[in-house]
Design a protein around this motif. Structure first.
Motif, PDB file in Angstrom:
ATOM      1  N   THR A  47       5.479   0.930 -12.744  1.00 36.52           N
ATOM      2  CA  THR A  47       6.366   0.077 -13.535  1.00 36.52           C
ATOM      3  C   THR A  47       7.826   0.407 -13.251  1.00 36.52           C
ATOM      4  OG1 THR A  47       4.689  -0.024 -15.287  1.00 36.52           O
ATOM      5  CG2 THR A  47       6.929  -0.677 -15.870  1.00 36.52           C
ATOM      6  N   GLY A  48       8.140   1.695 -13.167  1.00 35.36           N
ATOM      7  CA  GLY A  48       9.500   2.107 -12.843  1.00 35.36           C
ATOM      8  C   GLY A  48       9.938   1.609 -11.474  1.00 35.36           C
ATOM      9  N   ALA A  49       9.036   1.678 -10.488  1.00 39.62           N
ATOM     10  CA  ALA A  49       9.359   1.186  -9.150  1.00 39.62           C
ATOM     11  C   ALA A  49       9.631  -0.307  -9.167  1.00 39.62           C
ATOM     12  CB  ALA A  49       8.219   1.512  -8.189  1.00 39.62           C
ATOM     13  N   PHE A  50       8.829  -1.042  -9.940  1.00 37.95           N
ATOM     14  CA  PHE A  50       9.042  -2.492 -10.037  1.00 37.95           C
ATOM     15  C   PHE A  50      10.405  -2.801 -10.664  1.00 37.95           C
ATOM     16  CE2 PHE A  50       8.889  -6.321 -12.681  1.00 37.95           C
ATOM     17  CZ  PHE A  50       8.646  -7.286 -11.705  1.00 37.95           C
TER      18      PHE A  50
ATOM     19  N   PRO B 210       0.806  -1.226   0.000  1.00 37.40           N
ATOM     20  CA  PRO B 210       0.000   0.000   0.000  1.00 37.40           C
ATOM     21  C   PRO B 210       0.837   1.272   0.000  1.00 37.40           C
ATOM     22  CG  PRO B 210      -0.805  -1.549   1.639  1.00 37.40           C
ATOM     23  CD  PRO B 210       0.517  -2.070   1.168  1.00 37.40           C
ATOM     24  N   VAL B 211       1.986   1.227   0.683  1.00 42.04           N
ATOM     25  CA  VAL B 211       2.870   2.401   0.704  1.00 42.04           C
ATOM     26  C   VAL B 211       3.426   2.672  -0.688  1.00 42.04           C
ATOM     27  CG1 VAL B 211       5.018   3.346   1.616  1.00 42.04           C
ATOM     28  CG2 VAL B 211       3.464   2.090   3.128  1.00 42.04           C
ATOM     29  N   ILE B 212       3.884   1.617  -1.358  1.00 42.71           N
ATOM     30  CA  ILE B 212       4.416   1.766  -2.720  1.00 42.71           C
ATOM     31  C   ILE B 212       3.338   2.318  -3.649  1.00 42.71           C
ATOM     32  CG2 ILE B 212       5.280   0.491  -4.723  1.00 42.71           C
ATOM     33  CD1 ILE B 212       6.595  -1.451  -2.682  1.00 42.71           C
ATOM     34  N   GLY B 213       2.137   1.767  -3.572  1.00 34.39           N
ATOM     35  CA  GLY B 213       1.052   2.235  -4.418  1.00 34.39           C
ATOM     36  C   GLY B 213       0.677   3.676  -4.140  1.00 34.39           C
ATOM     37  N   SER B 214       0.632   4.063  -2.869  1.00 30.24           N
ATOM     38  CA  SER B 214       0.254   5.432  -2.502  1.00 30.24           C
ATOM     39  C   SER B 214       1.299   6.443  -2.966  1.00 30.24           C
ATOM     40  CB  SER B 214       0.057   5.533  -0.985  1.00 30.24           C
ATOM     41  OG  SER B 214      -0.973   4.683  -0.550  1.00 30.24           O
ATOM     42  N   VAL B 215       2.576   6.104  -2.778  1.00 31.04           N
ATOM     43  CA  VAL B 215       3.644   6.998  -3.243  1.00 31.04           C
ATOM     44  C   VAL B 215       3.589   7.135  -4.758  1.00 31.04           C
ATOM     45  CG1 VAL B 215       6.142   7.284  -3.441  1.00 31.04           C
ATOM     46  CG2 VAL B 215       5.139   6.548  -1.269  1.00 31.04           C
ATOM     47  N   ALA B 216       3.367   6.027  -5.454  1.00 34.16           N
ATOM     48  CA  ALA B 216       3.263   6.080  -6.916  1.00 34.16           C
ATOM     49  C   ALA B 216       2.076   6.924  -7.351  1.00 34.16           C
ATOM     50  CB  ALA B 216       3.142   4.665  -7.477  1.00 34.16           C
ATOM     51  N   ALA B 217       0.968   6.840  -6.623  1.00 33.72           N
ATOM     52  CA  ALA B 217      -0.211   7.657  -6.949  1.00 33.72           C
ATOM     53  C   ALA B 217       0.104   9.141  -6.811  1.00 33.72           C
ATOM     54  CB  ALA B 217      -1.378   7.268  -6.049  1.00 33.72           C
ATOM     55  N   PHE B 218       0.794   9.495  -5.731  1.00 35.78           N
ATOM     56  CA  PHE B 218       1.145  10.908  -5.525  1.00 35.78           C
ATOM     57  C   PHE B 218       2.119  11.391  -6.597  1.00 35.78           C
ATOM     58  CE2 PHE B 218       3.886  14.218  -3.836  1.00 35.78           C
ATOM     59  CZ  PHE B 218       2.961  15.143  -3.347  1.00 35.78           C
ATOM     60  N   VAL B 219       3.172  10.605  -6.833  1.00 32.35           N
ATOM     61  CA  VAL B 219       4.169  10.999  -7.833  1.00 32.35           C
ATOM     62  C   VAL B 219       3.545  11.045  -9.228  1.00 32.35           C
ATOM     63  CG1 VAL B 219       6.346  10.342  -8.952  1.00 32.35           C
ATOM     64  CG2 VAL B 219       6.093  10.119  -6.470  1.00 32.35           C
ATOM     65  N   GLY B 220       2.714  10.049  -9.553  1.00 31.72           N
ATOM     66  CA  GLY B 220       2.072  10.025 -10.860  1.00 31.72           C
ATOM     67  C   GLY B 220       1.143  11.213 -11.076  1.00 31.72           C
ATOM     68  N   LEU B 221       0.392  11.561 -10.044  1.00 28.26           N
ATOM     69  CA  LEU B 221      -0.497  12.726 -10.150  1.00 28.26           C
ATOM     70  C   LEU B 221       0.311  14.012 -10.298  1.00 28.26           C
ATOM     71  CD1 LEU B 221      -3.430  13.698 -10.117  1.00 28.26           C
ATOM     72  CD2 LEU B 221      -3.259  13.871  -7.622  1.00 28.26           C
ATOM     73  N   TYR B 222       1.400  14.108  -9.557  1.00 26.46           N
ATOM     74  CA  TYR B 222       2.278  15.280  -9.654  1.00 26.46           C
ATOM     75  C   TYR B 222       2.867  15.422 -11.057  1.00 26.46           C
ATOM     76  CZ  TYR B 222       6.714  17.830  -9.154  1.00 26.46           C
ATOM     77  OH  TYR B 222       7.780  18.679  -9.344  1.00 26.46           O
TER      78      TYR B 222
END
Length: 286
Positions: free
Chosen positions: A262-265, A232-244
């Motif tokens: 995908t980049g995080a993976f 959930p932490v990875i997904g939430s950070v990705a959501a914030f960064v992606g929206l930004y």
């Protein structure tokens, strides 16, 4: 790129109320998908996640045509399809993936036919498939929050049984667990995780939110409890960064979040402390 402080300022701008709503839904979706996605990854059932993502489409289409709630419509369609998959999968004559394939393409085709009968067909279809950052009503924030809390409550209550069924169904049967009902519960949980994520990230891309954070966490740890905390932490950070990033460069928000995931993976695949490919090559030469 927009300075991060400007983005944070926009989040609190009363004229841009859709932006914090989009972030809230994306983060809530990431938390739910991250937790449920751990079962999906451990069981190797990504195809089921994809099937459910397509199965909710006729419910979304019907809700749109009758001006109903998209989340309720998608949930009903997804649950009905999940029940059908669970029932038909019990026969030994057909593999589970065959049943899933039949139902998900049928459901998706039905959704396309239904939405094609609505005015503004092309725009509506694009919104369903790829998400809409500006199309999240206030009432859906409450629905998403309640649905997410419900999913997490069920996971907390049934976690040992769901883990047993996920890791070894035959052993779970031997222990006396009612595998059919836990399979059905897991399908419904996946359905709810998908439905609450569709409006932000879209029907086509939602599978990434369900699988990528959990798969990334799987590369970083061997412990299930840590994995279910990391995802959930990875997904939430990705959501914030992606929206930004999407706000900075005027990019599609759903696709941008998926690219960040995908980049995080890929980074974890290369650099994970124990399972990273690059570090293993440097350490052991293979």
């Amino acid at each position: 790129m927009m300075p991060i402080q400007d983005f944070l300022s926009d989040l609190f701008n009363p004229d841009l109320r859709f932006l914090p709503k989009a972030l809230a839904v994306a983060v809530m979706s990431s938390i739910v998908c991250g937790v449920v996605g751990c079962y999906v990854v451990l069981r190797g059932m990504a195809f089921i996640g994809d099937a459910v993502a397509h199965a909710v489409f006729p419910g979304l289409a019907v809700a749109f045509v009758v001006s109903g709630n998209l989340i309720v419509g998608g949930t009903v369609a997804g649950v009905v399809t999940a029940v059908l998959i669970a029932v038909f999968s019990q026969t030994r004559r057909l593999r589970e993936d065959s049943v899933i394939g039949i139902f998900f393409v049928g459901a998706f085709a039905l959704g396309v036919v239904i939405i094609s009968r609505a005015p503004g067909y092309a725009g509506s279809l694009e919104q369903f498939l790829f998400g809409s950052i500006a199309g999240i009503p206030d009432r859906d924030l409450v629905v998403v929050a309640l649905a997410g809390l419900g999913v997490l409550a069920v996971v907390l209550a049934l976690h040992p049984q769901l883990v047993a069924v996920t890791l070894d169904r035959e052993m779970a049967r031997a222990l006396g667990l009612r595998v059919f009902w836990y399979d059905l519960t897991l399908y419904v949980l996946v359905t709810l995780a998908v439905v609450i994520s569709v409006q932000t990230i879209g029907n086509v891309l939602v599978l990434a939110l369900l699988v990528a954070p959990a798969a990334t966490a799987r590369l970083l740890t061997d412990r299930l409890t840590v994995m279910m905390s990391l995802a959930p932490v990875i997904g939430s950070v990705a959501a914030f960064v992606g929206l930004y990033l999407s706000w900075s460069w005027d990019l599609p928000v759903g696709a941008t979040i998926v690219l960040v995931l995908t980049g995080a993976f890929l980074v974890a695949w290369l650099l994970a402390p124990r399972h990273g490919v690059l570090l293993r090559v440097l350490r052991f030469g293979y």
